[in-house]
Design a protein around this motif. Structure first.
Motif, mmCIF file in Angstrom:
data_model
loop_
_atom_site.group_PDB
_atom_site.id
_atom_site.type_symbol
_atom_site.label_atom_id
_atom_site.label_comp_id
_atom_site.label_asym_id
_atom_site.label_seq_id
_atom_site.Cartn_x
_atom_site.Cartn_y
_atom_site.Cartn_z
ATOM 1 N N GLU A 190 9.704 16.037 -12.485
ATOM 2 C CA GLU A 190 9.121 14.702 -12.565
ATOM 3 C C GLU A 190 7.958 14.513 -11.599
ATOM 4 O O GLU A 190 7.101 13.646 -11.830
ATOM 5 N N THR A 191 7.911 15.296 -10.526
ATOM 6 C CA THR A 191 6.832 15.148 -9.541
ATOM 7 C C THR A 191 5.872 16.328 -9.531
ATOM 8 O O THR A 191 4.844 16.254 -8.859
ATOM 9 N N SER A 192 6.177 17.406 -10.246
ATOM 10 C CA SER A 192 5.298 18.580 -10.241
ATOM 11 C C SER A 192 4.071 18.327 -11.114
ATOM 12 O O SER A 192 4.177 17.719 -12.185
ATOM 13 N N PHE A 193 2.901 18.811 -10.679
ATOM 14 C CA PHE A 193 1.662 18.627 -11.420
ATOM 15 C C PHE A 193 0.667 19.714 -11.025
ATOM 16 O O PHE A 193 0.786 20.348 -9.969
ATOM 17 N N PHE A 194 -0.310 19.921 -11.892
ATOM 18 C CA PHE A 194 -1.406 20.845 -11.606
ATOM 19 C C PHE A 194 -2.529 20.083 -10.895
ATOM 20 O O PHE A 194 -2.864 18.958 -11.259
ATOM 21 N N TRP A 195 -3.116 20.745 -9.901
ATOM 22 C CA TRP A 195 -4.181 20.114 -9.124
ATOM 23 C C TRP A 195 -5.465 20.099 -9.946
ATOM 24 O O TRP A 195 -5.759 21.032 -10.677
ATOM 25 N N SER A 213 8.645 23.349 -14.089
ATOM 26 C CA SER A 213 8.481 22.601 -15.318
ATOM 27 C C SER A 213 7.612 21.392 -14.999
ATOM 28 O O SER A 213 7.813 20.747 -13.962
ATOM 29 N N PHE A 214 6.648 21.100 -15.870
ATOM 30 C CA PHE A 214 5.665 20.053 -15.606
ATOM 31 C C PHE A 214 5.764 18.997 -16.710
ATOM 32 O O PHE A 214 5.228 19.174 -17.794
#
Length: 417
Positions: free
Chosen positions: A376-381, A328-329
């Motif tokens: 909370e820390t996941s993201f797409f590069w 989850s992003f």
């Protein structure tokens, strides 16, 4: 003549003796109040119900004059009053009483019954004793608390004189002025920090000094958060900070190696032992993953807020235990929310590059491994220079033009482009 003169001289003479005059007042609640009358009237407050009672002042007039009588006159007056109060039966001649017996002597039982009836009648006609009824303990506690609060409020209100109120108002205005000045100074400083730290971070990225770049981007991110900015430049600063933080804290093992270690340790020691080891050694580790992402079909994961899953082409151990990677992003504000979009292909999914910290790794209710990344820390590069520093592009299944298209798509999702 002398006796007449003394009586005439004492007509207008007052009684100067200070004889105490008691009083007795009954309240409506049944409480009885007693005391001594004073020269002025009194107001008494009942302790039980709080009602006010009025007491007349002491009588200033002398008591009525009782003439002196001789002992013979007193005896005759007493005998006359006794004869008036005696019943008719008592006026019978004593000789007749001695000669004829009374009815009480003839019937003792009747005398006892008549006495008992008179006693019962006297008890019924006697005034009943008023029993004081105290209020309930809750009512008393509430009254005591109200009186205490009222006392504090009176003291507080009396403390704030007009001069003190004016002084307090001046102090508040002065404090707000100082706070506003400091706040404006911080905001002006934050604007300068964003510009200087962003430029310094980009220079460090060009020099491939990733630790220094992370420090500059962290300061710039704190500044844009203080300003509350959500524009393109602010999102670019935050994205650079995410990528440099993940790059400098990347774990050395792969997710496949971690799954194999978890399976062997779980078979040998059990689920509780593995959870303790994961908490001490692997929790919050950073991973950069290139893989296919699609909408989650696991109700257990969706209930906990994980609406995406990574297609993980791997089974753990000899039992071929399936592995579910839940994602989850929260930082991807422009990520499409429908399955008709390319990023939400419900079939084979969409190839993405993302990063995040491990949050949970456990055996689910279906006996499958559940891996969850922290939303909370996941993201797409997004940025290619930082991605090239990971050297993941060497073993990528995509060509360079396809990678660029992927980065352009993920820039829209992260709000950078």
């Amino acid at each position: 003549m002398n006796e007449w003169f003394s009586k005439a001289s004492n007509v207008f003479k007052r009684d100067v003796s200070e004889t105490p005059q008691p009083f007795e007042v009954h309240c409506e609640c049944g409480q009885q109040h007693t005391g001594i009358r004073r020269s002025r009237h009194q107001h008494i407050v009942c302790k039980s119900c709080g009602s006010s009672l009025f007491v007349l002042p002491r009588d200033v007039y002398p008591p009525p004059h009782i003439p002196k009588t001789s002992p013979n006159k007193k005896k005759r007056r007493k005998s006359a009053t006794k004869s008036l109060t005696k019943p008719v039966s008592d006026s019978i001649d004593l000789s007749a009483e001695t000669q004829k017996p009374s009815i009480q002597e003839l019937d003792p039982e009747r005398e006892f019954v008549s006495r008992r009836k008179r006693r019962q009648k006297n008890q019924e006609t006697a005034p009943t004793e008023v029993v004081e009824q105290k209020p309930n303990i809750i009512v008393r506690m509430w009254g005591a608390s109200c009186r205490t609060a009222l006392g504090f409020w009176i003291v507080f209100w009396e403390f704030w004189t007009p001069y003190r109120k004016i002084a307090l108002l001046i102090f508040c205005i002065l404090g707000l002025t100082i706070f506003y000045s400091i706040r404006q100074s911080q905001l002006r400083g934050a604007v300068t920090i964003v510009k200087t730290e962003l430029d310094a971070g980009l220079v460090a990225v060009g020099n491939e000094n990733w630790v220094e770049a992370r420090r500059h981007f962290e300061k710039a991110t704190n500044a844009v958060d203080l300003l509350g900015r959500e524009d393109l430049e602010a999102q670019t600063v935050r994205q650079y900070y995410r990528e440099t933080r993940a790059l400098t804290r990347l774990t050395s093992s792969t997710l496949f190696e971690l799954v194999e270690e978890a399976e062997s340790y779980y078979v040998e020691h059990g689920a509780e032992a593995w959870q303790e080891k994961f908490r001490l050694n692997f929790q919050d580790d950073w991973y950069i993953i290139e893989g296919y992402v699609r909408p989650s079909n696991d109700p257990f994961a969706i209930e906990n807020g994980f609406d995406l899953e990574l297609i993980f082409p791997w089974t753990a151990g000899q039992k071929k235990r399936p592995v579910n990677v839940c994602l989850s992003f929260q930082s991807a504000k422009h990520l499409p929310k429908t399955t008709t979009e390319a990023a939400y292909d419900s079939g084979s999914g969409t190839l993405t590059v993302f990063s995040g910290q491990l949050k949970e790794f456990f055996i689910g209710p279906d006996g499958e491994w559940e891996i969850r990344f922290d939303p909370e820390t996941s993201f797409f590069w997004v940025n290619r220079p930082t991605y090239n520093a990971t050297h993941l592009q060497i073993g990528s299944i995509q060509s360079l033009p396809d990678q660029q298209l992927m980065f352009d798509r993920q820039e829209k999702w992260m709000g950078v482009k």
